[in-house]
Write a protein that holds these residues in place. Sequence first.
Motif, PDB file in Angstrom:
ATOM      1  N   ILE A   1       0.835  -1.202   0.000  1.00  0.00           N
ATOM      2  CA  ILE A   1       0.000   0.000   0.000  1.00  0.00           C
ATOM      3  C   ILE A   1       0.873   1.257   0.000  1.00  0.00           C
ATOM      4  CG2 ILE A   1      -1.643   1.341   1.368  1.00  0.00           C
ATOM      5  CD1 ILE A   1      -2.887  -1.249   2.280  1.00  0.00           C
ATOM      6  N   LEU A   2       1.930   1.249   0.795  1.00  0.00           N
ATOM      7  CA  LEU A   2       2.826   2.407   0.857  1.00  0.00           C
ATOM      8  C   LEU A   2       3.525   2.638  -0.481  1.00  0.00           C
ATOM      9  CD1 LEU A   2       3.956   4.563   2.780  1.00  0.00           C
ATOM     10  CD2 LEU A   2       5.829   2.997   3.316  1.00  0.00           C
ATOM     11  N   PHE A   3       3.914   1.558  -1.145  1.00  0.00           N
ATOM     12  CA  PHE A   3       4.549   1.682  -2.459  1.00  0.00           C
ATOM     13  C   PHE A   3       3.577   2.281  -3.473  1.00  0.00           C
ATOM     14  CE2 PHE A   3       5.719   0.092  -6.651  1.00  0.00           C
ATOM     15  CZ  PHE A   3       7.075   0.368  -6.696  1.00  0.00           C
ATOM     16  N   ALA A   4       2.327   1.832  -3.427  1.00  0.00           N
ATOM     17  CA  ALA A   4       1.327   2.384  -4.345  1.00  0.00           C
ATOM     18  C   ALA A   4       1.069   3.856  -4.060  1.00  0.00           C
ATOM     19  CB  ALA A   4       0.031   1.585  -4.233  1.00  0.00           C
ATOM     20  N   TYR A   5       1.035   4.224  -2.776  1.00  0.00           N
ATOM     21  CA  TYR A   5       0.717   5.603  -2.390  1.00  0.00           C
ATOM     22  C   TYR A   5       1.862   6.563  -2.709  1.00  0.00           C
ATOM     23  CZ  TYR A   5      -0.596   9.582   0.536  1.00  0.00           C
ATOM     24  OH  TYR A   5      -0.907  10.838   0.987  1.00  0.00           O
TER      25      TYR A   5
ATOM     26  N   GLU B   1     -15.743   9.915  -6.872  1.00  0.00           N
ATOM     27  CA  GLU B   1     -15.983   8.474  -6.818  1.00  0.00           C
ATOM     28  C   GLU B   1     -14.994   7.716  -7.694  1.00  0.00           C
ATOM     29  OE1 GLU B   1     -19.579   5.233  -7.632  1.00  0.00           O
ATOM     30  OE2 GLU B   1     -19.883   7.363  -8.040  1.00  0.00           O
ATOM     31  N   SER B   2     -14.778   8.185  -8.920  1.00  0.00           N
ATOM     32  CA  SER B   2     -13.830   7.522  -9.817  1.00  0.00           C
ATOM     33  C   SER B   2     -12.424   7.561  -9.253  1.00  0.00           C
ATOM     34  CB  SER B   2     -13.864   8.184 -11.194  1.00  0.00           C
ATOM     35  OG  SER B   2     -15.147   8.087 -11.770  1.00  0.00           O
ATOM     36  N   TYR B   3     -12.047   8.682  -8.667  1.00  0.00           N
ATOM     37  CA  TYR B   3     -10.701   8.826  -8.123  1.00  0.00           C
ATOM     38  C   TYR B   3     -10.493   7.898  -6.920  1.00  0.00           C
ATOM     39  CZ  TYR B   3      -6.567  10.958  -6.041  1.00  0.00           C
ATOM     40  OH  TYR B   3      -5.323  11.153  -5.490  1.00  0.00           O
ATOM     41  N   ILE B   4     -11.451   7.875  -6.008  1.00  0.00           N
ATOM     42  CA  ILE B   4     -11.329   7.004  -4.834  1.00  0.00           C
ATOM     43  C   ILE B   4     -11.315   5.538  -5.263  1.00  0.00           C
ATOM     44  CG2 ILE B   4     -12.447   6.267  -2.695  1.00  0.00           C
ATOM     45  CD1 ILE B   4     -11.087   8.983  -2.533  1.00  0.00           C
ATOM     46  N   ASN B   5     -12.134   5.186  -6.258  1.00  0.00           N
ATOM     47  CA  ASN B   5     -12.126   3.812  -6.766  1.00  0.00           C
ATOM     48  C   ASN B   5     -10.758   3.429  -7.305  1.00  0.00           C
ATOM     49  OD1 ASN B   5     -14.769   3.213  -6.146  1.00  0.00           O
ATOM     50  ND2 ASN B   5     -15.571   3.810  -8.144  1.00  0.00           N
ATOM     51  N   LEU B   6     -10.135   4.345  -8.052  1.00  0.00           N
ATOM     52  CA  LEU B   6      -8.806   4.073  -8.585  1.00  0.00           C
ATOM     53  C   LEU B   6      -7.794   3.873  -7.465  1.00  0.00           C
ATOM     54  CD1 LEU B   6      -6.749   3.940 -10.928  1.00  0.00           C
ATOM     55  CD2 LEU B   6      -6.555   6.428 -10.760  1.00  0.00           C
ATOM     56  N   CYS B   7      -7.812   4.759  -6.478  1.00  0.00           N
ATOM     57  CA  CYS B   7      -6.854   4.670  -5.372  1.00  0.00           C
ATOM     58  C   CYS B   7      -7.023   3.372  -4.585  1.00  0.00           C
ATOM     59  CB  CYS B   7      -7.007   5.873  -4.442  1.00  0.00           C
ATOM     60  SG  CYS B   7      -6.507   7.449  -5.162  1.00  0.00           S
TER      61      CYS B   7
END
Length: 231
Positions: free
Chosen positions: A98-102, A129-135
């Motif tokens: 998760i940290l690597f993705a963030y 909504e689209s942005y949170i879904n991607l994250c």
Amino acid sequence: IICAVVFVVSVVITLMYADRLIDLLTAMGQGYYTFVSIAPQEKLMQYFRVSILAGVVVTVPVAFYNIYAFAKPGLKRSESFFFKLVLLLGLMLFCIGILFAYKVTLPFMLNFLVTLEGTDYITASISIESYINLCLTMFIIFGCVFEMPLVTIILAKMGIANPEIMKKGRGVAIVLIFLVAAIITPPDIVSQCFVAVPMCLLYFVSIFLSGIFYKPKSDDDDEDDEEEDDE
């Protein structure tokens, strides 16, 4: 009951700080996108979505600990140590993913995707909504991908993950990794590489770990299995 209580309490507490969690997620894309809410309930639903996911993340270690506590009386000392190692290593690897993705993958992907617009008159706007879904999707993907060494250790202990076979099949594995990365990422080569390259590195780490933990199934084990089948 304990897991249910922990989940509900975690959701309630994180819901109180959901706006701060949303701020952390949107901080990555504030320089690239203008966030909009295209439905009246859209912003509120993202609060609940983030809170529920945070509740699941908090509850999963508690659930695994309860499984370990249930199985502990029937485990040998070496098996108990291995179980603890799996729990701690699994949690650590998931957090690292998760940290690597963030820190690495998502900021680069967002920057790359917004530069594809090309024309200056197009405003880069995205629904929350689209942005949170991607994250959240990328967090789950990288969290699971970084569990590859742990899965390899377990399979090696069971005598399934043979290091020699993994070495010989690394070419096929790399092709499959890039294929999977193309499926689970946005349709661009950069995002695909940002997922596939860590997966390839983790695959080579898994080969090394399988050489350490690999325990081939002995003939005695086969005879025991045959006796159990006869019974």
